[in-house]
Design a protein around this motif. Sequence first.
Motif, short mmCIF file in Angstrom:
data_model
loop_
_atom_site.label_atom_id
_atom_site.label_comp_id
_atom_site.label_asym_id
_atom_site.label_seq_id
_atom_site.Cartn_x
_atom_site.Cartn_y
_atom_site.Cartn_z
N LEU A 15 -17.91 68.16 43.74
CA LEU A 15 -16.93 67.93 42.61
C LEU A 15 -15.32 68.13 43.23
CD1 LEU A 15 -18.45 69.56 39.49
CD2 LEU A 15 -18.15 67.19 39.88
N LEU A 18 -14.83 64.95 45.62
CA LEU A 18 -14.71 63.44 44.73
C LEU A 18 -13.60 63.62 43.85
CD1 LEU A 18 -18.41 62.46 43.68
CD2 LEU A 18 -17.01 61.80 45.80
N GLN A 19 -13.09 64.83 43.44
CA GLN A 19 -11.83 64.72 42.72
C GLN A 19 -10.71 64.88 43.63
OE1 GLN A 19 -11.26 67.86 39.32
NE2 GLN A 19 -13.28 68.40 40.22
N ASP A 21 -10.91 62.45 46.34
CA ASP A 21 -11.03 61.21 47.03
C ASP A 21 -12.45 60.49 46.52
OD1 ASP A 21 -10.96 58.48 47.72
OD2 ASP A 21 -10.96 59.17 49.84
N ALA A 22 -12.24 59.76 45.35
CA ALA A 22 -13.45 59.41 44.57
C ALA A 22 -14.18 58.32 45.47
CB ALA A 22 -13.21 58.80 43.17
N ARG A 23 -13.49 57.93 46.53
CA ARG A 23 -14.01 56.77 47.24
C ARG A 23 -14.93 57.39 48.51
NH1 ARG A 23 -12.61 50.79 46.02
NH2 ARG A 23 -13.71 50.58 48.32
N THR A 24 -14.88 58.53 48.74
CA THR A 24 -15.56 59.21 49.78
C THR A 24 -17.00 58.59 49.83
OG1 THR A 24 -14.44 61.25 49.44
CG2 THR A 24 -16.34 61.47 50.65
N ILE A 53 -19.09 64.17 35.77
CA ILE A 53 -18.26 63.05 36.30
C ILE A 53 -18.08 61.93 35.27
CG2 ILE A 53 -17.76 61.51 38.11
CD1 ILE A 53 -19.25 63.12 39.91
N GLY A 55 -15.68 59.47 35.29
CA GLY A 55 -15.07 58.38 35.69
C GLY A 55 -14.23 58.42 37.04
N GLN A 56 -13.77 57.37 37.64
CA GLN A 56 -13.02 57.37 38.77
C GLN A 56 -11.90 56.24 38.48
OE1 GLN A 56 -16.79 57.83 39.64
NE2 GLN A 56 -16.71 55.67 38.79
N ARG A 57 -10.56 56.71 38.65
CA ARG A 57 -9.75 55.73 38.59
C ARG A 57 -8.48 55.66 39.78
NH1 ARG A 57 -8.65 54.84 32.31
NH2 ARG A 57 -10.80 55.46 31.62
N ALA A 58 -8.29 54.70 40.02
CA ALA A 58 -7.37 54.48 41.05
C ALA A 58 -5.99 54.83 40.59
CB ALA A 58 -7.09 53.16 41.76
N GLN A 59 -5.42 55.50 41.32
CA GLN A 59 -4.03 56.05 40.82
C GLN A 59 -2.97 54.97 41.20
OE1 GLN A 59 -4.89 60.76 39.82
NE2 GLN A 59 -3.77 60.28 41.82
N GLN A 149 0.32 66.98 40.59
CA GLN A 149 -1.23 67.27 39.94
C GLN A 149 -1.87 68.54 40.68
OE1 GLN A 149 -3.80 64.06 40.94
NE2 GLN A 149 -2.88 62.92 39.14
N LEU A 153 -10.46 70.49 39.32
CA LEU A 153 -10.73 71.24 38.28
C LEU A 153 -12.35 71.84 38.63
CD1 LEU A 153 -9.16 72.22 35.70
CD2 LEU A 153 -10.80 70.67 34.36
N LEU B 18 -9.31 48.20 39.56
CA LEU B 18 -9.52 49.58 40.09
C LEU B 18 -9.08 50.83 39.55
CD1 LEU B 18 -8.67 48.60 43.99
CD2 LEU B 18 -10.79 48.76 42.67
N GLN B 19 -8.00 50.45 38.39
CA GLN B 19 -7.46 51.71 37.63
C GLN B 19 -8.74 51.92 36.50
OE1 GLN B 19 -3.25 51.94 36.59
NE2 GLN B 19 -3.25 50.04 37.39
N GLY B 55 -4.21 56.63 45.36
CA GLY B 55 -5.35 57.38 45.67
C GLY B 55 -6.32 57.14 44.50
N GLN B 56 -7.50 58.00 44.62
CA GLN B 56 -8.53 57.58 43.63
C GLN B 56 -9.13 58.78 43.44
OE1 GLN B 56 -8.57 54.91 46.02
NE2 GLN B 56 -8.96 56.26 47.47
N ARG B 57 -9.20 59.26 42.15
CA ARG B 57 -9.82 60.82 41.89
C ARG B 57 -11.11 60.64 40.95
NH1 ARG B 57 -5.55 65.23 43.04
NH2 ARG B 57 -4.24 64.19 44.65
N GLN B 59 -13.13 61.84 37.58
CA GLN B 59 -12.43 62.76 36.33
C GLN B 59 -13.67 63.53 35.97
OE1 GLN B 59 -9.08 59.86 34.96
NE2 GLN B 59 -10.97 59.50 33.92
N ARG B 99 -3.78 71.70 35.53
CA ARG B 99 -4.00 70.32 35.68
C ARG B 99 -3.01 69.36 36.09
NH1 ARG B 99 -8.72 67.97 31.99
NH2 ARG B 99 -9.04 66.92 34.11
#
Lengths: 164, 164
Positions: A15, A18-19, A21-24, A53, A55-59, A149, A153, B18-19, B55-57, B59, B99
């Motif tokens: 966790l 992946l928090q 970098d979700a693309r690891t 988990i 989801g995973q979103r690009a920022q 940020q 968590l 990607l978002q 980045g991408q995290r 959630q 957070r």
Amino acid sequence: MTDVLELSPVDLEILRVLQNDARTSNKDLAATVGLAPSTCLDRVNRLREAGVITGQRAQVDAALLGRPLEAFLFVQVRPHRRPLVERFVAHLLGLPEVRAVYHLTGPDDFLAHVATTSAADLQRLVMDELTSRDEIARVHTNLVFQQWQGGPLLPPEDRRRTAQ
Amino acid sequence: MTDVLELSPVDLEILRVLQNDARTSNKDLAATVGLAPSTCLDRVNRLREAGVITGQRAQVDAALLGRPLEAFLFVQVRPHRRPLVERFVAHLLGLPEVRAVYHLTGPDDFLAHVATTSAADLQRLVMDELTSRDEIARVHTNLVFQQWQGGPLLPPEDRRRTAQ
DNA sequence: GGTGAAATGAGTTCTCT
DNA sequence: AGAGAACTCATTTCACC
């Protein structure tokens, strides 16, 4: 979907990674947490299925997208009844400027985090999309100077923060 | 790293996808936006290098991690000077409950979004980590009943929301 | 900038422990 | 639950348009 979730130290490591970098890749993740890729994939899938988990979103950089002015809008909804509130939230979420909406305790019922192109755009948003509506009693606007940020968590018992 | 970013309609589609899911495979992404995988990969890399994608995290569900009580803390920092403020923000970001932190205009200088295990934990956080510090003049606490995320953030000219 | 084929490397399944 | 081999499939590179 159990209520009492058993998260092993390995799960927490997953966790944490992946928090950040979700693309690891699963291969890298497995190496980091000390598992074989197949086993690691299994654990990640379990965490997804359990809903840990979500989801995973690009920022994205809002300023680079032409939205350099962010703000928080504190909104008081007049008759604080469910149908009105639900339509109001749905309306907010349909606006392209809205990043997040929170229903809060306290004198102001709702908090909306928005990203606008300019002060004029922010004014238009507040006046045309909010104060023009009957159910909106009051809107307070505060600009965002800077934002940060927090780290990953994790459950309360595992307090340790890693360097990265 | 140009100031004036040229984002083609294809770039915007990529940002939208990607978002929604940062782990969308390059192959699927290419098919969605109508490019060959190699070309698509190129565009995504450009967006990363340009800093548009930051980045991408992954959630996570805070409640499932044992942090079912979220809150916003409105904090007034007394001498609002840079060194004090920077140490205060660094302190906040080191706390496992935090957070996000925002520096705002308005009577309350800082806004912290926190996820706690219980009301007792929240009380401890406010009293031991915030009001006990000399530079903290005031803390207002509001609980989070519910929260929603907005859709993908896109440039102002491309207003269209897709069905998803 | 875009493409497609080829090479590389990762994701995934399966059997065994 | 974990591991490792084997298979499948995606990512990435490169020569070409």
